[in-house]
Design an enzyme around this catalytic site. Structure first.
Site, PDB file in Angstrom:
ATOM      1  CG  ASP A 143      -4.236  -8.021  15.547  1.00 34.68           C
ATOM      2  OD1 ASP A 143      -5.084  -7.230  16.004  1.00 34.68           O
ATOM      3  OD2 ASP A 143      -3.020  -7.893  15.773  1.00 34.68           O
ATOM      4  CG  ASP A 160      -2.167  -0.817   1.062  1.00 35.23           C
ATOM      5  OD1 ASP A 160      -2.358  -1.355  -0.041  1.00 35.23           O
ATOM      6  OD2 ASP A 160      -2.945  -0.936   2.020  1.00 35.23           O
TER       7      ASP A 160
END
Length: 495
Positions: free
Chosen positions: A240, A92
């Site tokens: 996560d 990214d």
């Protein structure tokens, strides 16, 4: 007396919550000490080519000039059949590293590595969004994930993948190592805290079937588990932890491997540590909001697992309780010496010093397993415990703001932690282009708090009419040192 009553009530509640957390840590310690390694687990037989599954390694990166080459070279050394291994570089980046990474990938590809450079023009969902897009085209049955500062050893896949023969296992997580642990006081205390998490907490929970979390990196997922749990979502700063709870609520099992260490780099500059701490603590609070009712309403998990789960999700909120106790401790010192009829209350409150004793014991057992249990090791531990607790409390304002924002639902951008590729103190980090150069206003308040707790130490000599009261002096000294360290480090660690 109204103000004094409010102070006493808030102070007492915060102390009780800290005590509850300490008891939970003590229970995890007992779990850790009683944990037995299962030697009869079913595993893939890698001597049989038919049992070797296809693996995709995902490397989510964003502007990683200083570590990108090291990361790619390290991953290229993974020992696994090439026809069963795919690597996705989920890039990214918005700087010149996009081009240099592309060229490096082409070189590795020419050597026979199945490696793809996947880029996005819009960072929708940040890291979670990148992982999700990569998953759509991933070839592997299992998805290993490494952040840019992690350096898995060549045999990493061979030590983790075999556990997935048990079809109920959705995640295998490994323990983080620290390649620059001894770089500075800052890296030592970060390693100290993370070691406790990756031993006491992860083993303590996992050994009794309580919920643990994939730590964002150095772990591997079953692809069908990710999809079954609802895939990656970017609505919290700790994607996560979010996916971990959704997967375990769907009855997927997690396997934690304490014996498999994955080396990584710790932040060496306090601004980098601040951004990481803010993201972790705010994300924890966001996930408490998101998961609270899902955990409480779930019928297939035990009451004890629910309690541990909620305390796990509230981990970051302990900073808020510590900050409240710290700030109110000075008014409480004056209240104690002003109102004699409250003497019995303060006698009872002194019991809660046991929380510190519990933390001291828990951390010592973790420390001795790593460094040894000699007298010298113990004395080093005492010093490290004092420094760690002081600086952790020095971060309590910063982390409390993160926690409050998380509980209130205030959204903020995913701020990456800059990487340095530095392990020796003499190495120069000051030209790192990713270091945050703007000084936060919070630093000014941290400087004021340093002075405030200096006043608390002075107060020990002058309160009451019996020659002072030194019961809270060590606490105020640690707070003075902690906030002083964070304040001066934040001022001086600028480019």
């Amino acid at each position: 007396m109204l103000l004094e009553t409010i102070i006493i009530v808030v102070y007492t509640i915060a102390l009780l919550l800290i005590f509850m957390y300490a008891l939970a840590q003590l229970n995890l310690l007992f779990n850790y000490l009683s944990a037995k390694k299962d030697t009869n687990e079913v595993k893939f037989d890698f001597s049989n080519p038919d049992e070797i599954p296809h693996i995709t390694i995902q490397l989510p990166v964003y502007n990683e000039m200083y570590v990108m080459e090291r990361l790619l070279n390290n991953i290229a050394e993974i020992d696994y059949p090439r026809h069963k291994l795919e690597i996705q570089v989920l890039d990214d980046s918005t700087d010149e590293t996009v081009e240099s990474t592309r060229k490096h990938i082409e070189t590795l590809e020419a050597k026979g590595l199945d490696i793809k450079h996947i880029t996005r023009t819009i960072r929708t969902g940040f890291k979670a969004g990148a992982l999700k897009e990569g998953l759509e085209v991933a070839k592997g049955e299992f998805i290993a994930i490494f952040d840019s500062d992690f350096l898995p050893k060549p045999d990493w896949l061979k030590r983790t993948v075999p556990y997935f023969k048990n079809k109920s296992i959705g995640v295998v997580q490994t323990r983080w190592g620290h390649i620059n642990r001894n770089y500075s006081i800052l890296t030592k205390i970060q390693a100290f805290a993370l070691d406790a998490h990756f031993t006491l907490e992860q083993v303590g929970r996992n050994s009794k079937g309580h919920f643990i979390n994939f730590n964002g990196t150095a772990g591997i997922w079953r692809k069908t588990c990710i999809i079954d749990a609802g895939n990656w979502e970017g609505d919290t700063l700790t994607e996560d932890l979010d996916l971990s709870y959704r997967a375990q609520l769907k009855k997927w099992e997690f396997k934690y491997l304490e014996e498999v260490e994955t080396p990584a780099e710790l932040p060496i500059v306090i601004s980098a540590a601040r951004s990481q701490q803010f993201r972790w603590n705010k994300g924890g609070a966001e996930n408490f909001r998101k998961m609270l009712m899902r955990v409480l309403k779930n019928d297939h998990i035990s009451a004890k697992t629910k309690v541990h789960g909620l305390l796990h999700l509230l981990n970051s909120s302990m900073f808020l309780n510590i900050f409240i106790v710290a700030v109110l401790s000075i008014p409480m010192l004056y209240i104690k010496n002003e109102y004699e009829h409250l003497e019995s209350y303060f006698v009872v409150m002194s019991f809660f010093v046991i929380s510190t004793v519990i933390f001291f014991i828990c951390y010592w057992i973790m420390y001795r397993n790593t460094y040894g249990s000699s007298i010298k090791d113990f004395m080093n531990y005492v010093g490290m415990f004092f420094v760690f607790f002081s600086i952790a409390m020095g971060f309590s304002l910063h982390n409390s703001i993160a926690v409050i924002e998380g509980h209130l639902g205030k959204k903020s951008e995913f701020v990456r932690t800059p990487k340095f590729n530095i392990s020796k103190f003499k190495d120069n980090w000051k030209n790192n282009k990713y270091i945050k150069k703007k000084l936060s206003m919070n630093v000014i308040f941290e400087g004021m708090l340093m002075l405030y707790f200096g006043f608390g130490m002075y107060s020990a000599f002058v309160v009451g009419d019996k020659g002072g009261d030194f019961g809270l002096f060590p606490f105020h000294l640690m707070l003075f040192i902690g906030f002083g360290y964070v304040f001066f480090k934040s001022l001086t660690s600028k480019v």
